[in-house]
Structures are given as C-alpha cells and as structure tokens.
Design an enzyme around this catalytic site. Structure first.
Site, PDB file in Angstrom:
ATOM      1  N   GLN A 123       0.848  -1.199   0.000  1.00  0.00           N
ATOM      2  CA  GLN A 123       0.000   0.000   0.000  1.00  0.00           C
ATOM      3  C   GLN A 123       0.883   1.248   0.000  1.00  0.00           C
ATOM      4  O   GLN A 123       1.525   1.545   1.009  1.00  0.00           O
ATOM      5  CB  GLN A 123      -0.881  -0.040   1.260  1.00  0.00           C
ATOM      6  CG  GLN A 123      -1.766   1.159   1.470  1.00  0.00           C
ATOM      7  CD  GLN A 123      -2.251   1.224   2.918  1.00  0.00           C
ATOM      8  OE1 GLN A 123      -1.735   0.540   3.798  1.00  0.00           O
ATOM      9  NE2 GLN A 123      -3.229   2.048   3.171  1.00  0.00           N
ATOM     10  N   GLY A 124       0.923   1.966  -1.121  1.00  0.00           N
ATOM     11  CA  GLY A 124       1.767   3.160  -1.225  1.00  0.00           C
ATOM     12  C   GLY A 124       0.944   4.429  -1.044  1.00  0.00           C
ATOM     13  O   GLY A 124       0.639   5.127  -2.023  1.00  0.00           O
ATOM     14  N   SER A 126       1.325   6.641   2.310  1.00  0.00           N
ATOM     15  CA  SER A 126       2.071   7.631   3.110  1.00  0.00           C
ATOM     16  C   SER A 126       3.317   8.130   2.390  1.00  0.00           C
ATOM     17  O   SER A 126       3.986   7.385   1.674  1.00  0.00           O
ATOM     18  CB  SER A 126       2.505   7.006   4.437  1.00  0.00           C
ATOM     19  OG  SER A 126       1.404   6.462   5.107  1.00  0.00           O
ATOM     20  N   GLU A 241      -9.539  -1.878   5.809  1.00  0.00           N
ATOM     21  CA  GLU A 241      -8.420  -2.242   6.669  1.00  0.00           C
ATOM     22  C   GLU A 241      -8.889  -2.289   8.125  1.00  0.00           C
ATOM     23  O   GLU A 241      -8.615  -3.235   8.845  1.00  0.00           O
ATOM     24  CB  GLU A 241      -7.293  -1.212   6.500  1.00  0.00           C
ATOM     25  CG  GLU A 241      -6.053  -1.529   7.319  1.00  0.00           C
ATOM     26  CD  GLU A 241      -4.964  -0.456   7.193  1.00  0.00           C
ATOM     27  OE1 GLU A 241      -5.271   0.672   6.792  1.00  0.00           O
ATOM     28  OE2 GLU A 241      -3.817  -0.764   7.531  1.00  0.00           O
ATOM     29  N   GLU A 361      -4.858   9.737  17.419  1.00  0.00           N
ATOM     30  CA  GLU A 361      -5.408  11.100  17.439  1.00  0.00           C
ATOM     31  C   GLU A 361      -6.375  11.306  16.268  1.00  0.00           C
ATOM     32  O   GLU A 361      -7.448  11.894  16.426  1.00  0.00           O
ATOM     33  CB  GLU A 361      -4.277  12.143  17.362  1.00  0.00           C
ATOM     34  CG  GLU A 361      -3.389  12.217  18.591  1.00  0.00           C
ATOM     35  CD  GLU A 361      -2.380  11.080  18.684  1.00  0.00           C
ATOM     36  OE1 GLU A 361      -2.161  10.384  17.676  1.00  0.00           O
ATOM     37  OE2 GLU A 361      -1.838  10.872  19.782  1.00  0.00           O
TER      38      GLU A 361
HETATM   39  C1  LIG Z   1       4.104  -0.535  11.346  1.00  0.00           C
HETATM   40  C2  LIG Z   1       3.612   0.471  10.344  1.00  0.00           C
HETATM   41  C3  LIG Z   1       3.243   0.051   9.079  1.00  0.00           C
HETATM   42  C4  LIG Z   1       2.794   0.988   8.112  1.00  0.00           C
HETATM   43  N1  LIG Z   1       2.476   0.524   6.865  1.00  0.00           N
HETATM   44  C5  LIG Z   1       2.097   1.418   5.910  1.00  0.00           C
HETATM   45  C6  LIG Z   1       1.850   0.993   4.565  1.00  0.00           C
HETATM   46  O1  LIG Z   1       1.958  -0.200   4.238  1.00  0.00           O
HETATM   47  N2  LIG Z   1       1.517   1.920   3.637  1.00  0.00           N
HETATM   48  C7  LIG Z   1       1.373   3.253   3.952  1.00  0.00           C
HETATM   49  O2  LIG Z   1       1.025   4.027   3.067  1.00  0.00           O
HETATM   50  N3  LIG Z   1       1.616   3.702   5.213  1.00  0.00           N
HETATM   51  C8  LIG Z   1       1.979   2.821   6.190  1.00  0.00           C
HETATM   52  N4  LIG Z   1       2.249   3.259   7.485  1.00  0.00           N
HETATM   53  C9  LIG Z   1       2.223   4.695   7.747  1.00  0.00           C
HETATM   54  C10 LIG Z   1       1.088   5.186   8.639  1.00  0.00           C
HETATM   55  O3  LIG Z   1      -0.142   5.112   7.971  1.00  0.00           O
HETATM   56  C11 LIG Z   1       1.456   6.621   9.071  1.00  0.00           C
HETATM   57  O4  LIG Z   1       2.593   6.523   9.887  1.00  0.00           O
HETATM   58  C12 LIG Z   1       0.339   7.308   9.822  1.00  0.00           C
HETATM   59  O5  LIG Z   1      -0.748   7.539   8.979  1.00  0.00           O
HETATM   60  C13 LIG Z   1       0.801   8.629  10.450  1.00  0.00           C
HETATM   61  O6  LIG Z   1       1.437   9.444   9.515  1.00  0.00           O
HETATM   62  P1  LIG Z   1       2.868  10.101   9.860  1.00  0.00           P
HETATM   63  O7  LIG Z   1       3.774   9.005  10.327  1.00  0.00           O
HETATM   64  O8  LIG Z   1       3.278  10.908   8.669  1.00  0.00           O
HETATM   65  O9  LIG Z   1       2.614  11.052  11.103  1.00  0.00           O
HETATM   66  P2  LIG Z   1       2.017  12.541  11.079  1.00  0.00           P
HETATM   67  O10 LIG Z   1       0.811  12.572  10.224  1.00  0.00           O
HETATM   68  O11 LIG Z   1       3.123  13.484  10.758  1.00  0.00           O
HETATM   69  O12 LIG Z   1       1.583  12.727  12.574  1.00  0.00           O
HETATM   70  C14 LIG Z   1       2.501  13.042  13.640  1.00  0.00           C
HETATM   71  C15 LIG Z   1       1.720  13.182  14.928  1.00  0.00           C
HETATM   72  O13 LIG Z   1       0.775  14.277  14.823  1.00  0.00           O
HETATM   73  C16 LIG Z   1      -0.548  13.837  15.109  1.00  0.00           C
HETATM   74  N5  LIG Z   1      -1.507  14.542  14.237  1.00  0.00           N
HETATM   75  C17 LIG Z   1      -1.381  14.750  12.903  1.00  0.00           C
HETATM   76  N6  LIG Z   1      -2.471  15.413  12.431  1.00  0.00           N
HETATM   77  C18 LIG Z   1      -3.315  15.585  13.481  1.00  0.00           C
HETATM   78  C19 LIG Z   1      -4.614  16.172  13.627  1.00  0.00           C
HETATM   79  N7  LIG Z   1      -5.270  16.710  12.587  1.00  0.00           N
HETATM   80  N8  LIG Z   1      -5.192  16.175  14.863  1.00  0.00           N
HETATM   81  C20 LIG Z   1      -4.533  15.625  15.930  1.00  0.00           C
HETATM   82  N9  LIG Z   1      -3.296  15.060  15.846  1.00  0.00           N
HETATM   83  C21 LIG Z   1      -2.696  15.033  14.649  1.00  0.00           C
HETATM   84  C22 LIG Z   1      -0.518  12.351  14.801  1.00  0.00           C
HETATM   85  O14 LIG Z   1      -1.538  11.657  15.502  1.00  0.00           O
HETATM   86  C23 LIG Z   1       0.875  11.946  15.260  1.00  0.00           C
HETATM   87  O15 LIG Z   1       0.904  11.724  16.649  1.00  0.00           O
HETATM   88  C24 LIG Z   1       2.698   2.361   8.458  1.00  0.00           C
HETATM   89  C25 LIG Z   1       3.071   2.785   9.745  1.00  0.00           C
HETATM   90  C26 LIG Z   1       3.524   1.871  10.672  1.00  0.00           C
HETATM   91  C27 LIG Z   1       3.920   2.369  12.056  1.00  0.00           C
END
Ligand SMILES: Cc1cc2nc3c(=O)[nH]c(=O)nc-3n(C[C@H](O)[C@H](O)[C@H](O)COP(=O)(O)OP(=O)(O)OC[C@H]3O[C@@H](n4cnc5c(N)ncnc54)[C@H](O)[C@@H]3O)c2cc1C
Length: 378
Positions: A123-124, A126, A241, A361
């Site tokens: 899944q691409g 993020s 999912e 969150e």
């Molecule tokens: C084990 C694992 C597997 C994954 N596999 C995939 C995958 O296969 N494909 C894929 O596409 N992604 C994948 N992900 C990515 C995952 O979906 C993202 O990490 C997640 O959506 C959060 O995005 P970010 O890491 O950019 O954090 P950010 O969006 O930068 O968030 C940082 C912090 O800010 C908080 N925050 C952000 N916006 C808000 C808001 N509006 N209100 C309140 N709080 C907020 C968040 O809750 C978090 O604590 C995976 C992640 C993990 C840990």
C-alpha cells in the site's frame, strides 16, 4: 444485532475448526525469508481448500460466504493460532477495493493471484510529508501516450520488498482542490524506476520500506475507480483495513490475556490486587471491542460499506494491546526490556499499533465527528 449463530453459521464454524485441526502447518520457521515462504505456502493451502477470500464472490475464486461467516473465520483462525498469511494487504484491502471499484477486466486479472499469494500487494499511500494529512500527498502522475508517468517518494510501505503490485495514490491534477486531484493506481513494482529501501524497526525487523519512484510507468488500464476519484477509493481501502481486522484482533487479545494470567501465576503475582484489577480491566475492554466489532458488522450488513465504527475499534484495540504488553513487562520485572523474549518483542511491536493504519489522534477525530456528531475541527 442478534449475536447467536444460525445452524448454518455453526456448521460453517465446525467445518472450519475441523479443517484447521487437520491442516495446521505448525510453528513458523525463524528468519524473514523462511518465514515469508512459510506464510505463502500456508495461504496457498487455505486458497486451495476454499478458505481464502471468504466473503468474495465465488466467480472470482472467493467462497461467497456472508460477512458473519467472514467474522467467524477471522475469529477461528486466530483461536487456532494459525500462522499469518503472506498477502495480508492484498486480502484485506486490495481485493475488496478491486471488487468495489474495479472494472470486470481488473477483477479477472488481479483477484485470483491475490488469493493464492502468487502476487503480493503493498500500500503506497504515506509520504515523508503526508501521513495523517494524506490528501496533501505530492507524488505526481502525468499522462504520456496512454501511460501514466509517476515520480515521487513513499514511506512506511509494508511488504514492498516482496510485492508485485502497489496500491498507489498519486496527484494527477495540481489545480483541483487537494482531495479531488488524486488518482488510485495499481503500480507494477517490478520496474527499475521503483527502488525499495528497507527501514529497520525498533523490533529489529524490516517489514516496511521507503519507495523511490523515478518516472515509473503505469498503463491507463491500471487506474482504479476513475481519474480524480483516488480519495474516495483510498477511503474504501482504509475502512476495509479497519473493519476487517476487528474480529481476529479481539480473539488475539483474549489469548494474550490468558498468557498474561499464566505469567502472573509464574511470578507469584496472581493474588496481587493491582495486577488483578488491571487484568479485569483488560478483559472488560476486550469484550467491549468484541461487541463493537459486531456493531460495525451490523452497519456493513445494512449499508454495504464499513462505517466509522471500525475507527473506534482500532483505537480501542491499540490502547488495550499496548496496556496488555506493558502489564506483561511490569509482571516480568525491571529487567524485562533487556531480555530478548517474546514479550519484549510484543511490547516493542505494540508501539506501532497507535500509528499504523491511522494514528489514535486521527481516529479520535473521526469518532468525534462521525460517531458522536460533534462539530468539525476545520
Ligand atoms: C508498522 C507500520 C506500518 C505501516 N504501513 C504502511 C503501509 O503499508 N503503507 C502506507 O502508506 N503507510 C503505512 N504506514 C504509515 C502510517 O499510515 C502513518 O505513519 C500514519 O498515517 C501517520 O502518519 P505520519 O507518520 O506521517 O505522522 P504525522 O501525520 O506526521 O503525525 C505526527 C503526529 O501528529 C498527530 N496529528 C497529525 N495530524 C493531526 C490532527 N489533525 N489532529 C490531531 N493530531 C494530529 C498524529 O496523531 C501523530 O501523533 C505504516 C506505519 C507503521 C507504524
């Protein structure tokens, strides 16, 4: 919803239990590659016996079972401590999305190899600057002679190193409002323009990756759901999912809770009032998750699509699983984090639960707005 099983559902469960009893492949071998091959063989065995794609239509290789039977399957497979399948993302997200939004040609082309694990999916979504705010993603796709040419970077892409297909969301219209300029593609990972670099996790494993995409080509027929509809198709993926996993996860919690009780006995803490209170609270929470999963299922049966209940379940599950693994570490004592045990692994892996598949969150925002009907933040 009525939670008693009908005679037909009981027969389904009994047949499955018997099959799992006779066909359980045993413990997964050590090592990333050996483990992956083992999970592939296990999925193939499930598919050959008609136990993959439980609720998918029969014409595409599924079992054509009801959603309740799918939920029973998810529970039983965990209860039997069966291994994970290799193509989790294809089964839980890719297949349901192609069934919901794909053309007939796409259904014929993609669904069967998902079931048999011949083609692994990733899944691409993020990107380094777009996780929670997915609609701000920057990977761009430009039309060129019937193909789309894609350039950008993705991150946290689970199983990308094993995958043949990537569910890729890219920006195809830079002038449209951010949610409206996105398109959902199926990108062939087997091309030089796609580079996969593993990321090492706190557990020591590398289950996810960075993707560097430099002018990758995707034929127009690999667009799913129409150009500009990527946001709507991506939302379906995310809701599947969250909704699909709930039943298995609550059984997993109950099994883990039984193991925590054993651990408390081993350490002479089963009469400790604080430990007992924590175990009781975890039991209550896992029951609430089970009932909420049923509520989510009722919603899907009524409307045909998963509702926001899945977000509530995923939030509750990640909180409960983290609390459970923390309790196990407390019971084991101060040296627990440095002992290389199964509990140490589970404790470390659980840190990702409140991030993967949508952060807690963000899920709380969804529950506030769409379940409780509170005013929108912005
Ligand atoms: C084990 C694992 C597997 C994954 N596999 C995939 C995958 O296969 N494909 C894929 O596409 N992604 C994948 N992900 C990515 C995952 O979906 C993202 O990490 C997640 O959506 C959060 O995005 P970010 O890491 O950019 O954090 P950010 O969006 O930068 O968030 C940082 C912090 O800010 C908080 N925050 C952000 N916006 C808000 C808001 N509006 N209100 C309140 N709080 C907020 C968040 O809750 C978090 O604590 C995976 C992640 C993990 C840990």
């Amino acid at each position: 919803m009525d939670l008693t099983l009908s005679p037909q559902e009981e027969a389904f469960r009994d047949e499955l239990r018997e099959w799992l009893g006779a066909n359980h492949p045993g413990e997964e071998p050590e090592g990333d590659e050996a483990g992956f091959e083992f999970r592939k063989a296990w999925q193939r065995k499930l598919a050959d016996a008609g136990w993959a794609g439980i609720s998918w239509p029969k014409e595409y290789g599924g079992r054509g079972a009801t959603l309740i039977e799918q939920a029973i399957f998810n529970e039983e497979i965990v209860r039997a401590k069966a291994p994970q399948v290799a193509n989790v993302l294809g089964l839980v997200m890719g297949g349901p999305v192609v069934i919901a939004h794909g053309t007939e040609e796409q259904k014929q082309r993609y669904l069967k190899p998902i079931l048999t694990a011949e083609e692994i999916w990733c899944q691409g979504f993020s990107e380094p600057e777009s996780g929670s705010d997915l609609a701000s993603l920057k990977t761009k796709a430009v039309k060129d002679n019937g193909d789309w040419v894609v350039t950008g970077q993705k991150v946290w892409t689970t199983f990308a190193h094993e995958a043949k297909w990537c569910m890729l969301v890219a920006r195809t219209d830079f002038d449209a409002p951010k949610h409206k300029g996105l398109t959902y593609f199926l990108m062939d990972m087997e091309q030089d323009a796609v580079q996969v670099r593993p990321l090492r996790q706190i557990t020591g494993e590398s289950e996810f990756n960075e993707l560097f995409i430099e002018e990758a080509r995707i034929p127009d027929e690999n667009v799913v759901g129409g150009v500009g509809n990527g946001w709507m198709v991506a939302l379906t993926t995310l809701m599947h999912e969250r909704a699909g996993l709930a039943f298995g996860l609550q059984v997993q919690l109950k099994i883990a809770l039984g193991q925590v009780m054993e651990l408390a006995k081993e350490h002479g803490l089963d009469q400790d009032p604080v430990v007992r209170q924590k175990i009781a609270q975890l039991y209550i929470e896992s029951e609430a998750i089970r009932l909420n999963a049923s509520r989510g299922l009722t919603q899907i049966m009524k409307t045909g699509i998963p509702g926001p209940e899945g977000s509530l379940t995923k939030w509750m599950w990640s909180d409960t699983n983290q609390a459970l693994t923390e309790l196990a570490m407390d019971i084991r004592g101060p040296e627990a984090p440095i002992i290389d045990s199964d509990w140490t692994y589970r404790f470390l892996r659980a840190r990702a639960n409140s991030i993967e598949g949508g952060t807690t969150e963000i899920l709380k925002n969804i529950v506030a707005e769409r379940v409780l009907g509170l005013p929108r933040l912005r």
